[in-house]
Motif scaffolding. Structure first.
Motif, mmCIF file in Angstrom:
data_model
loop_
_atom_site.group_PDB
_atom_site.id
_atom_site.type_symbol
_atom_site.label_atom_id
_atom_site.label_comp_id
_atom_site.label_asym_id
_atom_site.label_seq_id
_atom_site.Cartn_x
_atom_site.Cartn_y
_atom_site.Cartn_z
ATOM 1 N N LEU A 56 70.335 61.946 56.316
ATOM 2 C CA LEU A 56 70.427 60.699 57.066
ATOM 3 C C LEU A 56 69.049 60.072 57.261
ATOM 4 N N LEU A 57 68.042 60.895 57.517
ATOM 5 C CA LEU A 57 66.677 60.368 57.691
ATOM 6 C C LEU A 57 66.171 59.720 56.407
ATOM 7 N N GLU A 58 66.482 60.344 55.277
ATOM 8 C CA GLU A 58 66.068 59.757 54.000
ATOM 9 C C GLU A 58 66.700 58.384 53.807
ATOM 10 N N HIS A 59 67.966 58.247 54.182
ATOM 11 C CA HIS A 59 68.645 56.961 54.035
ATOM 12 C C HIS A 59 68.025 55.909 54.952
ATOM 13 N N ILE A 60 67.736 56.288 56.202
ATOM 14 C CA ILE A 60 67.159 55.336 57.151
ATOM 15 C C ILE A 60 65.762 54.919 56.723
ATOM 16 N N THR A 61 65.000 55.849 56.162
ATOM 17 C CA THR A 61 63.628 55.548 55.744
ATOM 18 C C THR A 61 63.595 54.530 54.612
ATOM 19 N N THR A 62 64.542 54.625 53.699
ATOM 20 C CA THR A 62 64.570 53.710 52.549
ATOM 21 C C THR A 62 65.379 52.446 52.829
ATOM 22 N N ASN A 63 66.052 52.391 53.995
ATOM 23 C CA ASN A 63 66.824 51.195 54.372
ATOM 24 C C ASN A 63 66.520 50.863 55.824
ATOM 25 N N THR A 64 65.322 50.331 56.053
ATOM 26 C CA THR A 64 64.837 50.139 57.421
ATOM 27 C C THR A 64 65.501 48.985 58.153
ATOM 28 N N ASP A 65 66.252 48.146 57.436
ATOM 29 C CA ASP A 65 66.852 46.980 58.091
ATOM 30 C C ASP A 65 68.284 47.225 58.558
ATOM 31 N N VAL A 66 68.745 48.458 58.583
ATOM 32 C CA VAL A 66 70.107 48.748 59.020
ATOM 33 C C VAL A 66 70.238 48.555 60.523
ATOM 34 N N THR A 67 71.401 48.134 60.978
ATOM 35 C CA THR A 67 71.661 47.928 62.397
ATOM 36 C C THR A 67 72.136 49.221 63.042
ATOM 37 N N ASN A 68 72.200 49.190 64.378
ATOM 38 C CA ASN A 68 72.664 50.373 65.102
ATOM 39 C C ASN A 68 74.108 50.721 64.740
ATOM 40 N N ASP A 69 74.953 49.685 64.597
ATOM 41 C CA ASP A 69 76.351 49.938 64.227
ATOM 42 C C ASP A 69 76.453 50.551 62.839
ATOM 43 N N GLU A 70 75.594 50.104 61.925
ATOM 44 C CA GLU A 70 75.606 50.664 60.571
ATOM 45 C C GLU A 70 75.132 52.120 60.583
ATOM 46 N N ILE A 71 74.174 52.431 61.441
ATOM 47 C CA ILE A 71 73.705 53.814 61.561
ATOM 48 C C ILE A 71 74.826 54.706 62.091
ATOM 49 N N SER A 72 75.540 54.223 63.109
ATOM 50 C CA SER A 72 76.657 54.989 63.662
ATOM 51 C C SER A 72 77.734 55.231 62.607
ATOM 52 N N ALA A 73 78.055 54.188 61.829
ATOM 53 C CA ALA A 73 79.057 54.327 60.776
ATOM 54 C C ALA A 73 78.583 55.299 59.698
ATOM 55 N N LEU A 74 77.277 55.291 59.408
ATOM 56 C CA LEU A 74 76.722 56.196 58.404
ATOM 57 C C LEU A 74 76.840 57.643 58.863
ATOM 58 N N VAL A 75 76.583 57.903 60.138
ATOM 59 C CA VAL A 75 76.703 59.256 60.668
ATOM 60 C C VAL A 75 78.139 59.750 60.547
ATOM 61 N N ILE A 76 79.089 58.907 60.935
ATOM 62 C CA ILE A 76 80.500 59.284 60.863
ATOM 63 C C ILE A 76 80.913 59.559 59.418
ATOM 64 N N GLU A 77 80.506 58.687 58.502
ATOM 65 C CA GLU A 77 80.863 58.848 57.091
ATOM 66 C C GLU A 77 80.274 60.130 56.518
ATOM 67 N N THR A 78 79.025 60.419 56.863
ATOM 68 C CA THR A 78 78.371 61.623 56.342
ATOM 69 C C THR A 78 79.045 62.888 56.863
ATOM 70 N N LEU A 79 79.372 62.908 58.149
ATOM 71 C CA LEU A 79 80.025 64.084 58.728
ATOM 72 C C LEU A 79 81.417 64.291 58.138
ATOM 73 N N GLU A 80 82.113 63.208 57.851
ATOM 74 C CA GLU A 80 83.461 63.329 57.296
ATOM 75 C C GLU A 80 83.442 63.933 55.888
ATOM 76 N N GLN A 81 82.347 63.768 55.181
ATOM 77 C CA GLN A 81 82.251 64.274 53.810
ATOM 78 C C GLN A 81 81.897 65.758 53.761
ATOM 79 N N GLU A 82 81.520 66.325 54.900
ATOM 80 C CA GLU A 82 81.101 67.724 54.923
ATOM 81 C C GLU A 82 82.237 68.621 55.409
ATOM 82 N N PRO A 83 82.328 69.864 54.873
ATOM 83 C CA PRO A 83 83.387 70.792 55.290
ATOM 84 C C PRO A 83 83.048 71.456 56.621
ATOM 85 N N ILE A 84 83.002 70.647 57.669
ATOM 86 C CA ILE A 84 82.567 71.115 58.978
ATOM 87 C C ILE A 84 83.742 71.028 59.954
#
Length: 323
Positions: free
Chosen positions: A114-142
């Motif tokens: 997630l940090l790598e994504h934020i570093t290369t896409n610095t213009d993302v909004t807070n809502d987009e960051i929240s959606a990214l976290v949810i999407e990433t967690l859903e893809q993991e077998p956790i």
């Protein structure tokens, strides 16, 4: 007599893991035989006297000793050589059993992605960051309970990192994450490897090496004493062009740790006395390699007698029996 074996399924910090003994009993013994088995086991413990053990001192042949290590592995070699012996001479791979043994590694891996994504896409909004976290967690077998626990923590640390990162304004395009480095030390016939979590140039041409930590940060005293040498070793790789020509054209070198936590608990530790630190680290590296190039040198277990958390080879080294 009836014997009832129980275990807690939850701890104060989350889901608990069944012990290896518990799993073996459940998988190999019928429920009716558990009391008899425990009686025999207890009787054997009472009858047989405990045997005193000495610390292991393995001395493998030179041709079996590793000639290539990562910076984290070399740090382990300096603090607890027996772990390197067990893993790379005996080639014993630790067994991951249960959820807790994997959860810290999972969390760190997801946080780095997630940090790598934020570093290369610095213009993302807070809502987009929240959606990214949810999407990433859903893809993991956790498990769902871990996802629910990690989501607010990951979201808060990413929002903190985005705010922190914008204050540095590095020189584009010289920004990269997860950069692999390799230094072939021909003088000792040894290869040192490492991965920099984050590399960037500041406006004045300073190369900044950042290592993210989800756990406890080392102190400057531990770093200067050589007990936490991961970052100085990455600095040596950078100083010798190990990250590539583009990252070797710097005016100054800055090394720092960043503790990833909630906003009020995140910390930045910048290493002091960079040139002196690199010199002392190289001297320590030279002594270490020369020592293990001697045929009679040993790989002791826990030579400094530290009381840190157990590692995967504590039982193999019978650590609790001779400390």
């Amino acid at each position: 007599p009836k014997v009832i074996c129980t275990r807690a399924t939850k701890t104060c910090s989350g889901v608990s893991d069944p012990s290896r003994l518990w799993l073996r009993l459940v998988n190999t013994l019928p429920e009716a035989k558990l009391p008899t088995y425990y009686q025999r086991w207890l009787q054997s413990l009472i009858i047989k006297p405990a045997k005193a053990y000495s610390p292991p001192e393995p001395c493998p042949p030179l041709e079996l000793r590793p000639r290539k290590l990562s910076v984290t592995q070399l740090e382990t070699l300096l603090s607890d050589p027996y772990q390197i012996y067990a893993r790379y001479v005996l080639r014993l791979v630790p067994i991951e059993i249960g959820l807790n043994s994997k959860s810290l590694r999972w969390y760190g891996t997801i946080a780095h992605q997630l940090l790598e994504h934020i570093t290369t896409n610095t213009d993302v909004t807070n809502d987009e960051i929240s959606a990214l976290v949810i999407e990433t967690l859903e893809q993991e077998p956790i498990p769902g309970e871990l996802k629910a626990e990690w989501h607010p923590r990951l979201l808060e640390l990413l929002l903190w990192w985005q705010s922190f990162w914008q204050t540095y304004k590095p020189q584009a395009p010289f920004v990269a994450s997860e950069v692999r480095g390799r230094w072939n030390i021909e003088e000792f016939d040894f290869v040192l490897e490492g991965i920099a979590d984050h590399l960037c140039f500041s406006q004045d041409g300073t190369l900044i090496i950042t290592d993210f930590k989800t756990g406890t940060l080392p102190s400057n005293q531990e770093i200067m004493a050589g007990f936490a040498s991961q970052m100085p070793l990455l600095g040596l790789i950078a100083a010798n062009g190990g990250f590539g020509a583009d990252w070797h054209k710097y005016t100054e070198l800055e090394m720092r740790y960043i503790k990833l936590a909630t906003r009020d608990r995140s910390k930045v530790l910048t290493l002091a006395q960079t040139s002196e630190l690199l010199d002392s680290t190289y001297a320590g590296l030279k002594r270490c390699i020369n020592y293990y190039n001697q045929p009679k040198s040993i790989y002791p277990s826990n030579p400094f007698g530290t009381k840190k958390y157990p590692n995967a080879y504590c039982h193999l080294a019978r650590l609790a029996e001779w400390m």
